[in-house]
Write a protein that holds these residues in place. Structure first.
Motif, short mmCIF file in Angstrom:
data_model
loop_
_atom_site.label_atom_id
_atom_site.label_comp_id
_atom_site.label_asym_id
_atom_site.label_seq_id
_atom_site.Cartn_x
_atom_site.Cartn_y
_atom_site.Cartn_z
N VAL A 190 -4.58 -7.67 3.00
CA VAL A 190 -4.38 -7.24 1.62
C VAL A 190 -2.73 -6.78 1.63
CG1 VAL A 190 -4.95 -5.61 -0.03
CG2 VAL A 190 -6.60 -6.58 1.44
N PRO A 191 -2.11 -7.38 0.75
CA PRO A 191 -0.82 -6.96 0.48
C PRO A 191 -0.62 -5.59 0.48
CG PRO A 191 -1.12 -8.75 -0.74
CD PRO A 191 -2.28 -8.45 -0.26
N GLY A 192 0.27 -4.68 1.23
CA GLY A 192 0.41 -3.12 0.99
C GLY A 192 -0.32 -2.56 1.85
N GLU A 193 -1.40 -3.21 2.61
CA GLU A 193 -2.29 -2.26 3.39
C GLU A 193 -1.72 -1.56 4.59
OE1 GLU A 193 -4.88 -5.13 4.91
OE2 GLU A 193 -3.93 -5.62 6.75
N SER A 194 -0.70 -2.06 5.11
CA SER A 194 -0.06 -1.19 6.24
C SER A 194 0.87 -0.20 5.80
CB SER A 194 0.90 -2.19 6.89
OG SER A 194 1.94 -2.63 6.15
N ALA A 195 1.23 -0.15 4.54
CA ALA A 195 1.68 1.16 3.88
C ALA A 195 0.88 2.15 3.64
CB ALA A 195 2.53 0.55 2.73
N VAL A 196 -0.37 1.55 3.44
CA VAL A 196 -1.48 2.76 3.23
C VAL A 196 -1.78 3.34 4.47
CG1 VAL A 196 -3.61 3.38 2.21
CG2 VAL A 196 -2.29 1.77 0.98
N ALA A 197 -1.85 2.69 5.70
CA ALA A 197 -2.29 3.08 6.73
C ALA A 197 -1.07 3.79 7.39
CB ALA A 197 -2.28 1.87 7.77
N ASP A 198 0.19 3.67 7.00
CA ASP A 198 1.12 4.37 7.46
C ASP A 198 1.13 6.08 7.22
OD1 ASP A 198 2.05 2.58 9.12
OD2 ASP A 198 3.47 2.00 7.65
N LEU A 199 0.20 6.19 6.11
CA LEU A 199 0.00 7.50 5.63
C LEU A 199 -0.62 8.35 6.31
CD1 LEU A 199 -0.60 6.90 1.55
CD2 LEU A 199 1.28 7.49 2.70
N VAL A 200 -1.52 7.79 7.43
CA VAL A 200 -2.31 8.56 8.42
C VAL A 200 -1.23 9.22 9.28
CG1 VAL A 200 -3.47 8.37 10.48
CG2 VAL A 200 -4.11 6.85 8.69
N SER A 201 -1.80 10.70 9.41
CA SER A 201 -0.81 11.82 9.94
C SER A 201 -1.36 12.31 11.25
CB SER A 201 -0.49 12.82 9.10
OG SER A 201 -0.25 13.94 9.75
#
Length: 726
Positions: free
Chosen positions: A67-78
């Motif tokens: 899904v477009p942009g999914e990796s940007a959301v995953a990158d929020l993982v801290s």
């Protein structure tokens, strides 16, 4: 905590589980070649292009598109937040189900989830269970002195004290009784503390009957495992004859045995244990993330949802950083990331998410199912996180239970996420989908285990459920690949090596030995969960003829029609085009029968001759007939008699009546189909595999098995166009 099934390869699905195949096949078929203009996996597209023209534009069932942009959301993982969660949970104590530290851990989870602005509910899980509060404990060598021997890894077994005697304080001579499984080994045990190699849970009564006052053990007494940590276990809290047990590491046990052998004076130790034992209800925390609109309402008008869960108790009775503070941390972090993404407007949920921190493994999942019986029809699936904080030998992540047919959509999604991100910076080096191993909360939701007495509801609802983990048990395990589930980095047929935890259920399952040492495991698990949920949301939000039909998920005929519609195999009559499929499927003209779908598969093989029986009415198409279609369509060579007998024996079908009287070619065809994964046997009430050769096969099973063959057998990958139906 994950425990092996006695025979995990026998734990496959009964025929009743086929219904879920409709859901999986329909959604995967309906995806088409793109989702959100994202192309399907290149390797599959290239394989299709290398063949002659495809008869229909069938999307590959082995892949759930990105899904477009999914990796940007995953990158929020801290990583920092994940590690902080584990430290905070371990700091409150062992969190044994129902204990005060269990309640404190629930309070922590509640606070973290309320900070996100989620709807949070805290519930007790009846009935009450035996639990305990672990107080100070120690094992000290009294004499001889100046040996340098310390017992820093020593840890008491759960329920070593008594309800009326919470404090144990014993000073006595130690005698070594070897394995401790024979009465004659206890001749000198009266009034002594016995040291045994074997299990106190099996041998404790022998020690008590001989007059021993306590037990020390370095079980499993293996230099390859628990070398610097004590393996933990529980005694029965209702056994009035039990002795207090202190577990030792292998190194500590060997040092004590050497001292006993060399010392010229009695070896005396002092053992102290404080455990307040009582009964209480475990505490579960539930948080709900609700879509901003009501587009995902179920047939009851309630919210359709996925459950994301982890058991919050330290079921070993030890620090339990990996098992399972790590799983709780992953659930909390997924909630944070997805809520943040929703608040920022970069991701919009289309179904509900329910985050559960379960009070006690097994017990609380059972209590939740019972309390939410009227909502199970709206439960789209379960993702469980258990032991995601370490891995003794590999940088890998595992997704469990692709062998359950109605897990198809869920596990194909995890498989696709695993494949797409393996080897990329910030992600796992390798991944695997592994056969059902058992021993964790996802199995409470799976109907096959209900039939085996391990589930918690009647199985009338087929709920996809999987567990994400990075390690299991204290030794690696080698299992076969599930047919048609190739793993990146593994050649077809190569076994899957399930990684282990060096500190599984031990006194040193601590942050510094697990999560702090390999924090990337926590990050990988949280990212995998985030990515899978984003892709699942995209799939469920797609525009299809059934998108607004609240009953679509629960009507296998409609799902079947949707699958064929999306695959381009069938179109509704022109009169229905403005409102396609608005009538019951039984009234829709031109929906292919199971026989027609079978003929489609055979025609796609490029053969002109159609096997006898293929054009028979749907009700007459038997399992054996279907197997023969698959074998002939793919051009596979039948195994010889010896290989056939071996394959049927491995499947538990060697003495099955319907096969014992069948001809050699029929037996060989069934053996081949089982080996290829085209067909799973049924299971009777006792859990024994059976093969009913003359039983009609459902159109859902036909569609699913044929779909695998269409994509993965090169002989069937696209030939001339074939028309079926009207």
């Amino acid at each position: 905590m994950k425990r092996r099934f006695p025979d995990r390869h026998a734990c496959r699905l009964t025929a009743a589980g086929i219904l879920g195949g409709f859901l999986a096949a329909s959604v995967l078929l309906a995806v088409g070649s793109t989702v959100g203009n994202v192309p399907v996996i290149p390797a599959v597209a290239a394989a299709a292009a290398a063949t002659t023209a495809k008869p229909t534009d069938l999307p590959p069932p082995m892949y759930t598109p990105a899904v477009p942009g999914e990796s940007a959301v995953a990158d929020l993982v801290s990583e920092e937040r994940l590690l902080a969660d584990v430290r905070a949970l371990v700091a409150v104590g062992n969190r044994f189900g129902g204990s005060r530290s269990n309640q404190a851990a629930a309070k922590y989870a509640e606070e973290q989830l309320r900070k996100l602005g989620l709807e949070v509910e805290v519930v007790n899980d009846p009935p009450a269970v035996w639990t305990f509060d672990q107080g100070p404990y120690s094992l000290t060598l009294v004499s001889p002195t100046d040996t340098g021997i310390r017992f820093d890894a020593a840890h008491p077994y759960n329920f070593s004290a008594r309800v009326d005697q919470p404090q144990v304080d014993v000073t006595a001579e130690v005698v070594y009784v070897g394995t401790g499984d024979k009465a004659e080994q206890y001749q000198q045990a009266a009034g002594k503390i016995v040291l045994m190699d074997g299990s106190p849970r099996r041998n404790g009564k022998l020690a008590a009957d001989a007059g021993a006052v306590a037990i020390l053990t370095d079980y499993p007494n293996n230099p390859e495992v628990y070398r610097d940590a004590a393996m933990l276990a529980s005694l029965s809290p209702t056994d009035e004859g039990r002795l207090p047990v202190m577990a030792l590491s292998y190194t500590e046990g060997q040092a004590l045995k050497e001292l006993l052998s060399a010392s010229t004076q009695p070896v005396v130790v002092n053992l102290k244990i404080n455990q307040h034992i009582y009964q209480a209800e475990p505490v579960t925390v539930i948080a709900r993330l609700t879509p901003p609109d009501a587009s995902s309402r179920g047939r009851t008008g309630s919210q359709k949802f996925f459950a994301i869960l982890a058991h919050g108790d330290g079921d070993s009775g030890g620090p339990s950083a990996d098992d399972n503070a790590s799983g709780v941390a992953a659930v909390l972090e997924i909630a944070r990331v997805l809520k943040t993404a929703m608040d920022k407007g970069i991701w919009k949920p289309t179904f509900g998410l329910e985050f559960l921190v379960l009070g006690k493994e097994y017990h609380s999942s059972a209590a939740w199912i019972k309390a939410n019986a009227n909502r199970l029809d709206d439960l789209l699936g379960v993702i469980n996180f258990d032991e995601v904080g370490t891995g003794a030998s590999r940088d890998a992540i595992f997704f469990e239970s692709p062998d359950v047919p109605y897990n198809e959509l869920l596990l194909r999604t995890f498989d696709s996420v695993g494949r797409d991100y393996a080897g990329l910076p910030g992600y796992w080096k390798e991944y695997a989908t592994d056969d059902s191993l058992g021993g964790t909360d996802s199995y409470a939701f799976l109907a096959p285990w209900t039939a085996r007495g391990n589930g918690r509801f009647d199985g009338s609802q087929l709920i996809p459920a999987s567990t994400v983990f990075t390690a299991a048990w204290y030794t690696p395990d080698v299992i076969d690949q599930v047919p048609y589930w190739p793993n990146k980095g593994l050649a077809p047929g190569d076994p899957v090596v399930v990684d282990s935890s060096s500190y599984y259920h031990s006194s040193r399952d601590l942050p510094e030995t697990t999560t702090e040492k390999e924090p990337f495991n926590l990050v990988n698990a949280a990212k995998a969960g985030v990515l899978a949920l984003i892709r699942l949301q995209a799939l469920f939000s797609r525009a299809t003829p059934f998108a607004d039909d609240a009953t679509a998920r629960f009507d296998p005929n409609r799902l079947y029609a949707e699958a064929l519609y999306a695959a381009g195999v069938w179109q509704p009559p022109l009169a229905d085009r403005e409102d396609p499929l608005s009538r019951p499927v039984a009234d829709l003209a031109g929906v292919p029968t199971v026989g027609e779908v079978a003929r489609l598969a055979y025609a796609l093989s490029g053969e002109e001759r159609v096997p006898a029986g293929v054009q028979a009415p749907e009700a007459a198409l038997s399992r054996l007939g279907f197997v023969n279609i698959l074998v002939e369509a793919t051009g596979e060579a039948l195994p010889d008699a010896e290989a056939t007998d071996k394959l049927l024996k491995e499947a538990g079908l060697a003495d099955e009546d319907s096969l014992a009287n069948a001809g050699p070619n029929a037996r060989a065809a069934v053996a081949l189909a089982l080996q290829k994964g085209w067909l799973l046997p049924n299971y009777n009430e006792d859990g024994d595999p059976v093969f009913q050769a003359d039983a009609p096969i459902s159109r859902g099973e036909v569609l699913k098995r044929l779909y695998w063959v269409l994509v993965w057998e090169p002989q069937v990958l696209g030939v001339s166009t074939v028309q079926v139906g009207s």
